[in-house]
Enzyme design. Structure first.
Site, PDB file in Angstrom:
ATOM      1  N   ARG A  38       0.862  -1.188   0.000  1.00 25.18           N
ATOM      2  CA  ARG A  38       0.000   0.000   0.000  1.00 25.18           C
ATOM      3  C   ARG A  38       0.895   1.234   0.000  1.00 25.18           C
ATOM      4  NH1 ARG A  38      -1.721   1.027   4.345  1.00 25.18           N
ATOM      5  NH2 ARG A  38      -1.150  -0.826   5.530  1.00 25.18           N
ATOM      6  N   TYR A  46      -1.499  -3.405  -6.842  1.00 24.82           N
ATOM      7  CA  TYR A  46      -1.204  -4.180  -5.638  1.00 24.82           C
ATOM      8  C   TYR A  46      -2.298  -4.105  -4.571  1.00 24.82           C
ATOM      9  CZ  TYR A  46       1.342  -6.622  -2.114  1.00 24.82           C
ATOM     10  OH  TYR A  46       1.710  -7.574  -1.203  1.00 24.82           O
ATOM     11  N   LYS A  92      -9.694  -2.318   1.516  1.00 20.91           N
ATOM     12  CA  LYS A  92      -9.423  -1.176   2.383  1.00 20.91           C
ATOM     13  C   LYS A  92     -10.189   0.076   1.934  1.00 20.91           C
ATOM     14  CE  LYS A  92      -7.101  -3.596   5.127  1.00 20.91           C
ATOM     15  NZ  LYS A  92      -5.721  -3.999   5.170  1.00 20.91           N
ATOM     16  N   HIS A 116     -10.515  -2.345  11.347  1.00 21.10           N
ATOM     17  CA  HIS A 116      -9.418  -3.186  10.860  1.00 21.10           C
ATOM     18  C   HIS A 116      -9.186  -4.281  11.904  1.00 21.10           C
ATOM     19  CE1 HIS A 116      -4.924  -3.283   9.374  1.00 21.10           C
ATOM     20  NE2 HIS A 116      -5.669  -4.141   8.720  1.00 21.10           N
ATOM     21  N   SER A 149      -1.250  -3.319  10.324  1.00 21.96           N
ATOM     22  CA  SER A 149      -0.884  -4.209   9.226  1.00 21.96           C
ATOM     23  C   SER A 149       0.384  -4.990   9.580  1.00 21.96           C
ATOM     24  CB  SER A 149      -0.636  -3.385   7.963  1.00 21.96           C
ATOM     25  OG  SER A 149      -1.814  -2.688   7.630  1.00 21.96           O
ATOM     26  N   CYS A 201       0.854  -7.195  11.873  1.00 26.00           N
ATOM     27  CA  CYS A 201       1.108  -7.302  13.311  1.00 26.00           C
ATOM     28  C   CYS A 201       0.356  -8.456  13.951  1.00 26.00           C
ATOM     29  CB  CYS A 201       0.780  -5.983  14.005  1.00 26.00           C
ATOM     30  SG  CYS A 201       1.974  -4.691  13.611  1.00 26.00           S
ATOM     31  N   ASP A 257      -9.211  -9.700   8.904  1.00 26.89           N
ATOM     32  CA  ASP A 257      -8.707  -8.356   8.588  1.00 26.89           C
ATOM     33  C   ASP A 257      -9.717  -7.235   8.835  1.00 26.89           C
ATOM     34  OD1 ASP A 257      -6.295  -6.977   7.563  1.00 26.89           O
ATOM     35  OD2 ASP A 257      -7.576  -6.365   5.900  1.00 26.89           O
ATOM     36  N   ARG A 293       2.431 -12.070  -0.423  1.00 26.22           N
ATOM     37  CA  ARG A 293       1.111 -12.406   0.119  1.00 26.22           C
ATOM     38  C   ARG A 293       0.504 -13.616  -0.570  1.00 26.22           C
ATOM     39  NH1 ARG A 293      -1.484  -8.660   4.067  1.00 26.22           N
ATOM     40  NH2 ARG A 293       0.151  -7.114   4.406  1.00 26.22           N
TER      41      ARG A 293
END
Ligand code: GTP
Ligand code: SPV
Ligand code: MN
Length: 583
Positions: free
Chosen positions: A69, A197, A206, A226, A248, A250, A275, A367
């Site tokens: 991002r 991406y 998002k 989130h 993100s 974590c 998420d 990912r």
């Protein structure tokens, strides 16, 4: 936008601006997914992985300038700058469109324009929201098929209910100089250009389900967060649902899929989401959560049989990998998958790699994109139209020191304060330097679609409206000792903290007061079978009062002051109370 004619106009206007060679409206069928994959295999933008070990799995290598991002090119384009607030980048709507129109102009020449209708939320759920993403990327269209309920199911929903959120996306020339991710909350519109991406390009995630949904949520009295959602089932067969916000990279996916260690016989974690959570007050006065997504866009590095076997099982088939390395046998590989790396690999940029190579084989933000239904721990209620009732909300960051392993808020407003003051070291999930401590309130800093002071106020006000609010906790799995080694074993062992949390929710008072909040009473945290010394345990719960008074409190005050008069007095009151308790 509402209904069929608006959709037709959105398609026509996008065609006029981007000039695609042809337009395909996606139906979401298996045959169409196969065609999307084949198109990319044919043009080399997807590589087939070993189809014996990983059936229907593919590798996509993104442009090396486009691997995460990009927050500095992400804007909230509200009419007034004040409505975006000091933590968001803002552009006036007209100026934003003027700039982006230039990049979109003719950007799809010679390419197919895909019209991707999608639902965030299960079909038939009163909370489901529809969107239509127009994109020139078959990778995005295929990924949206995994991550959302895509195609006819969404078209039918739009035909029946009307409203949908339009999003226009073009990878254009993947040039960082000509890249913008724009949100127009006043007209509920997304424009994204120049990136292919993840969070920049899969607009349902998002952009829609957090940034725009957070604006709807404030207006309509709910929360778009989130957060992962999990159910912890005890040996007695009782399941308590927990929602947890970590920044993100974590640990959300890992916690959501936790497999209890051997000592936790009879315990079970059920994955509802990894998420995003949409939370509403139910008719029974509790807070209820749905996962609006249908898949996982998970961090590959660090994922292994030891750390997250459920993730590995989820990505055995029907998965698109992005920017991982490949073994000579055509299997995906990343740092942490195996203890020792293979002797030979092809790295994420397609170059030959050996253990002597200086660079990492997989990109740190590589990912996997996999259907949620493939997860062995997926909850039987993950598509429940009403969601699941939340007993506890967790806020957690990545901090090497200062924060105790876990503690409970003293009240709802104190809990909001614990969310609002969350700090975390930056990760590879966003472009920029990693390991820098920054404030990331509720793990929503990059995802809140409006002024965060208004967002804090919304949280405070919601607290007055929930008859049976969840309890709120702070956790931190990432303490490091002087040698830089993690003190807490983490991963499956995090269930020990979850157990204490669930016991607190159930009304056992196994907590003692500390200046920060309620910490486990001596012996309340089950540490049986863990190799944790007394000194290590003390370190995990040590509160350096002088440091809090001289550093953390002033830093928080400075952060709050950035919001000026909009900042809720309730949170300043919590800060003063904290300062007093630290005396
Ligand atoms: P986003 O998808 O970016 O929102 O990330 P996420 O919050 O879902 O994070 P994820 O679970 O993918 O974890 C990110 C990284 O942290 C991975 O490399 C994990 O292996 C690592 N990690 C997760 N949980 C723990 C933990 O309890 N302890 C330690 N030391 N590392 C962890
Ligand atoms: C995150 O960065 O929090 C993610 C990955 O979950 S992305 O979809 O790129 O936002
Ligand atoms: Mn995330």
């Amino acid at each position: 936008m509402t209904g069929h004619s608006d959709l037709q106009r959105f398609i026509a206007e996008s065609e006029k601006l981007c000039e695609p060679a042809n337009t395909v409206v996606c139906d979401g069928s298996d045959a169409e997914y196969e065609r999307l994959i084949q198109t990319q295999l044919d043009n080399g933008s997807l590589l087939a992985l070993n189809q014996k070990t990983h059936p229907h799995c593919y590798l996509h290598r993104s442009n090396p300038n486009d691997v995460a991002r990009i927050e500095k090119l992400t804007f909230i384009c509200s009419a007034k700058q004040e409505d975006a607030g000091p933590t968001n980048q803002w552009l006036a709507p007209d100026e934003a469109k003027r700039r982006a129109r230039e990049f979109f102009s003719g950007s799809m020449r010679g390419r197919t324009m895909y019209v991707v209708p999608y639902l965030m939320g299960a079909a038939g759920s009163p909370f489901a929201k529809a969107g239509v993403e127009i994109t020139d990327s078959p990778y995005v269209a295929a990924s949206m098929r995994i991550m959302t309920r895509m195609g006819n199911v969404a078209r039918d929903h739009i035909a029946q209910h009307g409203d949908f959120t339009p999003g226009l996306h073009s990878t254009a020339d993947v040039n960082p100089e000509r890249r913008l991710i724009l949100h127009f909350p006043d007209e509920d519109l997304i424009w994204s250009v120049g990136s292919g991406y993840g969070g920049n390009a899969l607009l349902g995630k998002k952009c829609h389900a957090l940034r725009l949904a957070s604006v709807h949520a404030r207006n309509e009295g709910w929360l778009a967060e989130h957060m992962l959602i999990l159910g912890l089932e005890s040996p007695a067969g009782e399941t308590t649902y927990i929602a947890a916000a970590f920044p993100s990279a974590c640990g959300k996916t890992n916690l959501a899929m936790l497999v209890p260690p051997a000592e936790y016989k009879g315990w079970k974690i059920w994955t509802v989401g990894d998420d995003i959570a949409w939370l509403r007050i139910g008719s029974d006065g509790r807070l209820w959560a749905v996962n609006p997504e249908a898949g996982f866009f998970g961090v590959a590095p660090g994922t292994s049989e030891r750390t997250n076997p459920n993730a590995l099982a989820s990505i055995r088939a029907n998965t698109i990998f992005t920017n991982v390395a490949v073994t000579p046998g055509g299997e995906p590989w990343w740092e942490g998958l195996t203890e020792k790396p293979p002797e030979k690999l092809t790295d994420w940029q397609g170059r030959a790699w050996t253990p002597a190579s200086m660079d990492r084989a997989a990109h740190p933000n590589s990912r996997f994109t996999a259907p949620a239904r493939q997860c062995p721990s997926i909850s039987p209620r993950w598509q429940d139209p009403q969601g699941v009732p939340i007993g506890a909300i967790l806020f957690g960051g990545r901090r090497a020191s200062v924060e105790p392993l876990c503690y409970e808020a003293l009240s709802w407003n104190h809990g909001v304060f614990l969310g609002a003051t969350l700090g975390s070291e930056t990760t590879a999930a966003a472009a920029g330097k990693t390991g820098i401590l920054r404030r990331d309130p509720m793990a929503m800093l990059p995802f809140c679609g409006y002024n965060m002071a208004d967002y804090f106020r919304h949280w405070v006000e919601l607290g007055t409206k929930i008859p049976k609010p969840p309890k709120i906790f702070r956790v931190d799995w990432f303490h490091k000792d002087e040698q830089g080694k993690y003190v807490w074993p983490g991963f499956s062992q995090n269930i020990r903290v979850l157990q204490w949390i669930v016991e607190q929710v159930q009304g056992q008072r196994n907590a003692s007061e500390s200046p920060l909040g309620l910490v486990p009473s001596p012996g309340a945290l089950n540490l049986d079978g863990l190799k944790l010394s007394k000194a290590q345990l003390e370190e995990l719960f040590f509160v350096d009062r002088a440091h809090w008074r001289s550093a953390e409190v002033p830093m928080t005050r400075e952060f709050f002051d950035r919001f000026g008069a909009k900042m809720p007095a309730e949170l300043y009151a919590e800060l003063e109370a904290l300062n007093k308790r630290m005396a």
